[in-house]
Motif scaffolding. Structure first.
Motif, short mmCIF file in Angstrom:
data_model
loop_
_atom_site.label_atom_id
_atom_site.label_comp_id
_atom_site.label_asym_id
_atom_site.label_seq_id
_atom_site.Cartn_x
_atom_site.Cartn_y
_atom_site.Cartn_z
N THR B 147 -5.26 -1.95 2.37
CA THR B 147 -5.78 -1.09 3.43
C THR B 147 -5.83 0.34 2.90
OG1 THR B 147 -3.57 -0.66 4.32
CG2 THR B 147 -4.81 -2.49 5.30
N ASN B 148 -6.46 1.20 3.66
CA ASN B 148 -6.63 2.59 3.23
C ASN B 148 -5.46 3.45 3.72
OD1 ASN B 148 -7.87 4.77 2.08
ND2 ASN B 148 -9.30 5.11 3.77
N TYR B 149 -4.25 2.94 3.55
CA TYR B 149 -3.09 3.72 4.01
C TYR B 149 -2.91 4.96 3.15
CZ TYR B 149 -0.24 1.64 0.23
OH TYR B 149 0.25 1.26 -0.99
N VAL B 150 -2.10 5.90 3.65
CA VAL B 150 -1.92 7.20 3.00
C VAL B 150 -0.71 7.17 2.07
CG1 VAL B 150 -1.31 9.60 3.46
CG2 VAL B 150 -2.97 8.42 4.93
N ALA B 151 -0.89 7.58 0.81
CA ALA B 151 0.24 7.59 -0.13
C ALA B 151 0.97 8.93 -0.13
CB ALA B 151 -0.27 7.31 -1.54
N ASP B 152 0.20 9.99 0.13
CA ASP B 152 0.71 11.35 -0.08
C ASP B 152 1.29 11.93 1.21
OD1 ASP B 152 1.15 13.86 -1.17
OD2 ASP B 152 -0.93 14.51 -0.94
N PHE B 153 2.18 11.18 1.85
CA PHE B 153 2.82 11.67 3.06
C PHE B 153 4.25 11.14 3.08
CE2 PHE B 153 2.88 11.64 7.98
CZ PHE B 153 3.13 13.00 8.07
N LEU B 154 4.88 11.16 1.93
CA LEU B 154 6.26 10.67 1.83
C LEU B 154 7.19 11.63 2.55
CD1 LEU B 154 6.22 9.56 -1.91
CD2 LEU B 154 6.21 8.08 0.09
N PRO B 155 8.26 11.16 3.19
CA PRO B 155 8.72 9.77 3.17
C PRO B 155 8.09 8.87 4.24
CG PRO B 155 10.31 11.12 4.32
CD PRO B 155 9.21 12.04 3.88
N MET B 156 7.04 9.34 4.94
CA MET B 156 6.46 8.52 5.99
C MET B 156 5.48 7.47 5.45
SD MET B 156 8.20 10.01 8.15
CE MET B 156 7.78 8.94 9.51
N SER B 157 4.88 7.73 4.30
CA SER B 157 3.90 6.80 3.74
C SER B 157 4.51 5.41 3.59
CB SER B 157 3.45 7.28 2.36
OG SER B 157 2.69 8.43 2.48
N ILE B 158 3.69 4.40 3.81
CA ILE B 158 4.20 3.02 3.73
C ILE B 158 4.15 2.48 2.31
CG2 ILE B 158 3.64 2.52 6.14
CD1 ILE B 158 1.20 0.88 4.99
N GLY B 159 3.58 3.24 1.39
CA GLY B 159 3.52 2.80 0.00
C GLY B 159 2.92 3.91 -0.83
N VAL B 160 2.72 3.66 -2.12
CA VAL B 160 2.20 4.72 -2.99
C VAL B 160 0.82 4.40 -3.58
CG1 VAL B 160 4.41 5.77 -3.52
CG2 VAL B 160 3.57 3.89 -4.93
N ARG B 161 0.26 3.24 -3.22
CA ARG B 161 -1.14 2.92 -3.51
C ARG B 161 -1.46 2.56 -4.97
NH1 ARG B 161 -4.31 3.19 0.57
NH2 ARG B 161 -6.07 2.60 -0.73
N SER B 162 -0.51 2.61 -5.87
CA SER B 162 -0.88 2.28 -7.25
C SER B 162 -1.16 0.79 -7.36
CB SER B 162 0.24 2.68 -8.21
OG SER B 162 1.42 1.99 -7.91
N LYS B 163 -2.04 0.44 -8.30
CA LYS B 163 -2.27 -0.96 -8.63
C LYS B 163 -1.30 -1.28 -9.76
CE LYS B 163 -7.04 -0.35 -7.34
NZ LYS B 163 -8.26 0.26 -7.86
N ASN B 164 -0.49 -2.27 -9.53
CA ASN B 164 0.59 -2.54 -10.48
C ASN B 164 0.37 -3.85 -11.23
OD1 ASN B 164 1.68 -0.32 -9.21
ND2 ASN B 164 3.22 -1.49 -8.09
N ILE B 165 0.63 -3.79 -12.52
CA ILE B 165 0.70 -5.02 -13.31
C ILE B 165 2.15 -5.18 -13.71
CG2 ILE B 165 0.04 -6.14 -15.47
CD1 ILE B 165 -2.44 -4.25 -15.42
N SER B 166 2.71 -6.33 -13.44
CA SER B 166 4.11 -6.51 -13.81
C SER B 166 4.27 -7.74 -14.71
CB SER B 166 4.99 -6.65 -12.57
OG SER B 166 4.61 -7.79 -11.84
N ILE B 167 5.14 -7.60 -15.67
CA ILE B 167 5.48 -8.71 -16.56
C ILE B 167 6.99 -8.89 -16.48
CG2 ILE B 167 5.48 -9.55 -18.95
CD1 ILE B 167 2.66 -9.27 -17.85
#
Lengths: 519, 321
Positions: B147-167
């Motif tokens: 979704t188009n949630y907001v990253a730049d409103f911490l600590p209220m933001s629900i996430g930080v929007r980065s696309k993550n690759i994890s190994i």
């Protein structure tokens, strides 16, 4: 099974390529080298702001271009150029975008760094930053919007006056650029017919060094490093010999002193409103109560004294204080007991209760809150990006930045005067169920600072770049309404703020149309 | 009891899809790092609720509270699933809804559907070593905001929007009912874009794009597991590889250095009366951190296993015999 792995590998590879880290495209690093469309070599006749005359500060006659000393200075350029490193080339490229532009950016960076409200003491009071001890916590300054507006104005105005003087002496001394004297000097930036003594870049550097000592006294290491880098860039690029630089820097420092003197006496030092531990600003609260209005109360915990309550009494640049009080100060906001007030409060409540992603984008884009260059800094960035496309000469850059920033400083003064004259409560004070989409500013509501700054900025920028006037007006409107969307201002605050800002802007336009620079 | 899943050797215990609310400051959802595989053609799905809150946080290394936030709380409801492509190869997903609010001050609460995470999990090794059984796993994951949630409103933001690759690599060792699992994860995080055109980290940036620090995640868990019960203790750590500290009295920023170490317990019960149904629960407590809230969290969830082929079931029955 193998097939599955094949597909997985493809997907993962695509994903990895997709999200690999890229370097940031920082717009200011792509600005091209300044190549003025107009020389503006008559700028010595333009009307200065504080200087009585362009030759108020003397500049010694330059040495002749056939003197051994001058030839040694030419050789300094050549020896740099013989062993040019990639880093030096980058430095030249960076500074070639323009002296006024780069120092404006540096100032925005210093403002952002220092735009942090002090953390409370253990007893719930707040420490006040001290210019005498700038590195101790809380570091000096707290570069909040009024402080920043004033800082941008002094530095920009002083750069303009110093460049008017520099251009006066350029014409008078008429010493050509090193590459015109000696054709074997490489030149790494666009060539110019403008006489190079004294250096316009060094004049700007001298102003910055001197004024930033006053405004950002704890950052001398950073400022001196930038100054040294900039001066070197001018010599390495073949644009100036050492004596061009020395003369320019000395002139810049001398002119800046005049602005330092003005700044020391402009009453900003008393703006904090607390003297010997006494909250002088409580008089504004008493005044509101006497008028039977709800006074503003800090919504912070612990309660923080309001931001610079006496900033409204700081000496303005574009008009006098009588004009401000009689011609510009807005009428009182709707009474906190009026139906109009209730209606406006309900509107704020609506925006608070109804989250909308596009409105949030607008709030965020214009928030310019803590740790940012403030709204005046944002308008400097907007102006800078627009000016880059115009290829203004350094002196015209300075003149336009001075007009913009004097307008915004005066807008800050007018706005702060209104805020403390009326001491109006924020929406969330009157209705605590109103929650905000940006930090709640710790000072009275009426009139909106963002709106006043933006109205002033859009008016003067629209005069300077008339083809973009509509864009600037729309930006100002958006900046203004962002504060209502953010649920921290009433409609009266933003609408009156814009009107008052526009009015302040017209004083800058008036100056611009009579300063001899033309447009 | 029909067995629709498998665990190495001891094998027969239902899956746990544990969602660990690791970074409560960003309400970042982390799915399981467990040593359990679904059998071929079986699908485990369920929902999980997590509540976490913090009052104290670390501003750099300075631990403080903030009366303008009060207690910051995060509620999360996640839907997740795990499908067995084969006994050794599973695919997993999770998608959480996150809601943040503060108990004091004026900041508006934020909520929304956050990031979709997808994983491929492979078990290349499973052998008796010494008195117990050793198994190894490799997990590759990808997550992105849906979704188009907001990253730049911490600590209220629900996430930080980065696309993550994890190994992730997982090692598991089990002696009878006693188990120990260790995992290490590298998370590559993409740049993000924010709604403003400049921002200050330790210097000014004139861009709407923000470079996010990569992160490492470590987890160690140990406990007792049987066909019906699981109880374990968990030690987790999240460490960003770069990033900067929140300066004094500043707001947090998505590319801050964010480190935290948490201890927790987790448990699971397979409902006797309903085959394939399991209930999980647990909690975590942050014992150390940097630029994050000192969160305490509790979670609970319900999971169910569906078998998609009759044939697969039969095969399992046969395996059992």
């Amino acid at each position: 099974m193998k097939k599955i792995f094949f597909y997985i590998t493809i997907v993962m590879t695509a994903v990895i390529i997709h999200s690999c880290k890229k370097d940031l495209n920082e717009v200011n690093l792509f600005f091209p080298a300044l190549n003025p469309a107009k020389l503006d070599d008559n700028a010595g006749t333009w009307k200065p702001i504080l200087l009585n005359a362009p030759d108020e500060f003397a500049v010694a006659a330059p040495i002749a271009t056939n003197a051994p000393d001058y030839i040694a200075q030419i050789n300094e350029i050549k020896s740099w150029q013989n062993k040019l490193t990639a880093a030096e080339k980058n430095t030249v490229k960076y500074w070639s975008a323009g002296a006024v532009l780069r120092w404006n950016e540096i100032m925005r960076e210093l403002v952002a760094k220092h735009n942090l409200p002090p953390y409370q003491n253990a007893d719930g009071t707040y420490p006040v930053p001290s210019a005498a001890n700038p590195l101790a916590y809380p570091q000096f300054p707290f570069a909040n919007p009024p402080y920043a507006a004033r800082a941008y104005a002094y530095v920009s105005a002083a750069m303009y006056d110093a460049l008017v003087a520099a251009y006066h002496y350029k014409k008078l001394c008429n010493r050509p650029a090193p590459y015109k004297v000696d054709a074997t000097v490489n030149v790494l930036i666009p060539k110019s017919d403008l006489p190079s003594y004294p250096s316009e870049d060094a004049t700007v550097i001298g102003v910055a060094e001197e004024l930033l000592k006053l405004l950002f006294p704890g950052d001398q290491d950073f400022i001196q490093q930038k100054a040294a880098e900039h001066k070197n860039a001018r010599i390495i690029s073949g644009a100036n010999v050492r004596s061009d630089i020395d003369a320019g820097e000395a002139l810049g420092k001398a002119v800046a002193q005049k602005f330092v003197t003005r700044a020391r006496g402009d009453r900003a030092g008393a703006a904090v409103g607390i003297a010997n531990g006494v909250d002088l600003w409580k008089e504004f609260e008493t005044n509101a109560v006497t008028k039977d209005e709800i006074p503003w109360i800090s919504q912070e915990f612990p309660k923080r004294p309001p931001m610079l309550p006496y900033f409204g009494r700081v000496k303005t640049f574009l008009f006098d204080s009588l004009t401000m009080v009689t011609q510009i100060r807005p009428a009182a906001p709707p009474s906190t007991k009026s139906d109009q007030f209730k209606k406006e409060l309900e509107e704020v409540k609506y925006y608070s209760d109804n989250y909308d992603r596009e409105r949030f984008r607008i709030v965020s884009f214009w928030a310019d809150g803590v740790n940012t260059p403030t709204p005046p800094g944002h308008w400097n960035a907007i102006a800078a990006e627009a000016f880059v496309k115009q290829n203004f000469s350094e002196v015209r850059w300075a003149r336009n930045m001075a007009l913009l920033n004097m307008a915004m400083m005066d807008a800050a003064i007018v706005c702060w005067d209104a805020k403390y004259t009326y001491f109006n409560p924020r929406p969330s004070q009157v209705d605590p169920s109103i929650k905000t989409y940006t930090g709640l500013p710790n000072f009275p509501s009426y009139i909106s600072g963002h709106s006043t700054f933006s109205g002033a900025a859009a008016t003067i920028l629209g005069y300077i770049l008339s083809s973009s006037a509509t864009d600037f007006t729309n930006m100002a409107k958006e900046a203004s309404v962002s504060r209502l969307y953010g649920a921290i201002h009433y409609r009266s605050d933003i609408e009156v703020g814009l009107v008052v800002g526009n009015k302040v802007g017209t004083y800058a336009v008036q100056r611009a149309s009579t300063d001899g620079a033309g447009n | 009891m029909k067995l629709l899943f498998r665990y190495p050797v001891m094998g027969r215990i239902p899956i746990i899809c544990i969602l660990l609310s690791l970074l409560s400051i960003t309400a970042m959802a982390q799915t399981d790092a467990d040593a359990i595989m679904m059998e071929k053609n079986n699908f485990c799905t369920g929902i999980l609720y997590n509540y976490s809150s913090w009052k104290n946080y670390w501003e750099g290394t300075f631990k403080r509270d903030n009366a303008n936030l009060g207690t910051v709380s995060t509620q999360m409801i996640g839907v997740m699933g795990n499908y067995g492509i084969s006994d050794k190869l599973n695919v997993l997903f999770s998608i959480p809804y996150v809601a943040n609010k503060v108990s004091a001050g004026q900041l508006h609460k934020m909520n929304g559907v956050q990031d979709l995470s997808l994983w491929v999990k492979y078990m290349p090794f499973e052998k008796k070593v010494g008195p117990g059984t050793l198994s190894l796993y490799g997990v590759a994951g990808y997550s992105f905001p849906v979704t188009n949630y907001v990253a730049d409103f911490l600590p209220m933001s629900i996430g930080v929007r980065s696309k993550n690759i994890s190994i992730r690599g997982i090692v598991d060792y089990q002696i009878k009912n006693w188990t120990a699992t260790a995992s290490a994860t590298y998370v590559n995080r993409s740049n993000i874009t924010i709604d403003r055109v400049s921002y200050y980290t330790t210097e000014m940036h004139y861009a709407n794009e923000v470079k996010m620090p990569d992160a490492m995640q470590f987890q160690f868990r140990t406990g007792w597991r049987s066909d019906r019960f699981l109880a374990e203790a968990v030690l987790s750590n999240w460490t960003t590889m770069s990033g900067f500290d929140i300066t004094k009295n500043n707001m947090p920023f998505p590319s801050n250095k964010m480190n935290m170490t948490a201890v927790g317990v987790g448990g699971k019960y397979n409902v006797k009366a309903a085959d394939g149904l399991s209930i999980i629960g647990g909690g975590n407590y942050t014992i150390a951190g940097r630029n994050v809230g000192q969160s305490t969290s509790v979670y609970g969830g319900v999971f169910y296993i569906i078998s998609f082929t009759h044939k697969a079931k039969e095969k399992q029955e046969n395996t059992k015999k």
